[in-house]
Design an enzyme around this catalytic site. Sequence first.
Site, PDB file in Angstrom:
ATOM      1  N   HIS A   1       7.177   4.268   7.215  1.00 23.58           N
ATOM      2  CA  HIS A   1       6.147   3.588   6.675  1.00 23.58           C
ATOM      3  C   HIS A   1       6.100   2.787   5.213  1.00 23.58           C
ATOM      4  O   HIS A   1       7.412   2.789   4.622  1.00 23.58           O
ATOM      5  CB  HIS A   1       5.366   5.172   5.941  1.00 23.58           C
ATOM      6  CG  HIS A   1       5.894   5.640   4.604  1.00 23.58           C
ATOM      7  ND1 HIS A   1       6.486   7.493   4.303  1.00 23.58           N
ATOM      8  CD2 HIS A   1       5.951   5.458   3.436  1.00 23.58           C
ATOM      9  CE1 HIS A   1       6.764   7.325   3.619  1.00 23.58           C
ATOM     10  NE2 HIS A   1       6.805   5.892   2.550  1.00 23.58           N
TER      11      HIS A   1
ATOM     12  N   GLU B   1       1.177   5.952   7.176  1.00 21.20           N
ATOM     13  CA  GLU B   1       2.229   6.743   7.568  1.00 21.20           C
ATOM     14  C   GLU B   1       2.272   6.515   9.650  1.00 21.20           C
ATOM     15  O   GLU B   1       1.493   6.128   9.666  1.00 21.20           O
ATOM     16  CB  GLU B   1       2.105   8.499   7.309  1.00 21.20           C
ATOM     17  CG  GLU B   1       2.032   8.569   6.275  1.00 21.20           C
ATOM     18  CD  GLU B   1       3.306   9.396   5.986  1.00 21.20           C
ATOM     19  OE1 GLU B   1       4.330   8.535   5.789  1.00 21.20           O
ATOM     20  OE2 GLU B   1       3.376   9.764   4.334  1.00 21.20           O
TER      21      GLU B   1
ATOM     22  N   ASN C   1      10.978   7.685   7.005  1.00 24.70           N
ATOM     23  CA  ASN C   1      10.266   7.577   8.651  1.00 24.70           C
ATOM     24  C   ASN C   1       9.442   6.526   8.866  1.00 24.70           C
ATOM     25  O   ASN C   1       8.146   6.122   9.996  1.00 24.70           O
ATOM     26  CB  ASN C   1       8.922   8.579   8.681  1.00 24.70           C
ATOM     27  CG  ASN C   1       7.825   8.588   7.793  1.00 24.70           C
ATOM     28  OD1 ASN C   1       7.808   7.696   6.590  1.00 24.70           O
ATOM     29  ND2 ASN C   1       6.666   9.597   7.272  1.00 24.70           N
TER      30      ASN C   1
ATOM     31  N   ASP D   1      -0.715   0.936  -3.062  1.00 32.16           N
ATOM     32  CA  ASP D   1      -1.538   2.072  -3.118  1.00 32.16           C
ATOM     33  C   ASP D   1      -1.187   2.843  -4.445  1.00 32.16           C
ATOM     34  O   ASP D   1      -0.664   2.998  -5.621  1.00 32.16           O
ATOM     35  CB  ASP D   1      -0.224   2.955  -2.176  1.00 32.16           C
ATOM     36  CG  ASP D   1       0.982   2.470  -2.157  1.00 32.16           C
ATOM     37  OD1 ASP D   1       1.889   2.321  -3.050  1.00 32.16           O
ATOM     38  OD2 ASP D   1       1.847   2.935  -1.289  1.00 32.16           O
TER      39      ASP D   1
HETATM   40  C1  GLP Z   1       6.769   5.796  -1.265  1.00 35.95           C
HETATM   41  C2  GLP Z   1       6.010   4.202  -1.392  1.00 35.95           C
HETATM   42  C3  GLP Z   1       6.107   3.363  -0.878  1.00 35.95           C
HETATM   43  C4  GLP Z   1       8.272   3.441  -0.838  1.00 35.95           C
HETATM   44  C5  GLP Z   1       8.211   4.396   0.075  1.00 35.95           C
HETATM   45  C6  GLP Z   1      10.298   4.909   0.018  1.00 35.95           C
HETATM   46  O1  GLP Z   1       5.986   6.658  -0.601  1.00 35.95           O
HETATM   47  N1  GLP Z   1       4.504   4.915  -1.175  1.00 35.95           N
HETATM   48  O2  GLP Z   1       6.140   2.025  -0.809  1.00 35.95           O
HETATM   49  O3  GLP Z   1       8.874   2.041  -0.226  1.00 35.95           O
HETATM   50  O4  GLP Z   1       7.870   5.613  -1.381  1.00 35.95           O
HETATM   51  O5  GLP Z   1      10.745   5.130  -1.425  1.00 35.95           O
HETATM   52  P1  GLP Z   1      11.825   4.278  -2.230  1.00 35.95           P
HETATM   53  O6  GLP Z   1      12.102   2.873  -2.528  1.00 35.95           O
HETATM   54  O7  GLP Z   1      11.762   5.474  -3.566  1.00 35.95           O
HETATM   55  O8  GLP Z   1      12.622   4.985  -1.236  1.00 35.95           O
END
Ligand code: GLP
Length: 234
Positions: A138, A143, A136, A67
């Site tokens: 995702h 989402e 959540n 993304d």
């Molecule tokens: C973002 C990214 C996800 C990632 C999530 C969790 O939303 N788009 O791909 O898994 O953050 O991030 P973190 O690893 O910093 O908790």
Amino acid sequence: MRIIQTNSYEEMSVRAAGLLAAQVLLKPGCVLGLATGSSPVGTYQELIRMCEKGLVDFTQVKTVNLDEYCGLESTNPQSYRYFMNKTLFEQINIDLSNTYLPDGMAQDAAEESKRYQAQVEKLGGADLQLLGIGQNGHIGFNEPNDFFTRDVHEEKLTQSTINANSRLFGEGETVPTTAITMGIGNIMKAGKIVLIAGADKKDIIEEALYGPVTPKVPASVLQLHKDVTVITVQ
Ligand code: GLP
């Protein structure tokens, strides 16, 4: 589904990097699906270390990222392109032209989604997809929803995701409210999936792996994939 419980973020990172490196050893010209966020940083550091030691060679590898935020230039330190360049690509022997992310600055997000979908398909999808998970549930930026998304698309971020990700932004920097993300369909097409989740993700991991498969918890769909390894921190 394999679940590997580790005792620390470092151990989780070493285990995940080992699986990515094994994929590259087995198929030097493979496509790695990569993720951003704080979870994979240690994994990338370990891959850099392995590359420096000559234990893994990325010269033929191609990468597709999950993304990108809409509205951020690739030179913006908050963009995922910038993150990937600095955190991994510029520190390993990969050809930058073999690394793919959506273009967050595209005028038309729907058109850009189509273009990135075609790009991912042209590469044949990911041989191995690395994933983190949001609080959540995702994955990528998919989402909670009433249905599972299929292709690359523009996603409106939930307030909880915006709040969670704002910790990585500086004072006065606005967190984008939309992103272009691979769909659940793209993720499920990966040959193998490696999901990494730190100790702060215990509750959502429990819900996603042992609760009902529902688009309300997007990561729960991984229960239906044939080759998933989940690496957690106890
Ligand atoms: C973002 C990214 C996800 C990632 C999530 C969790 O939303 N788009 O791909 O898994 O953050 O991030 P973190 O690893 O910093 O908790």
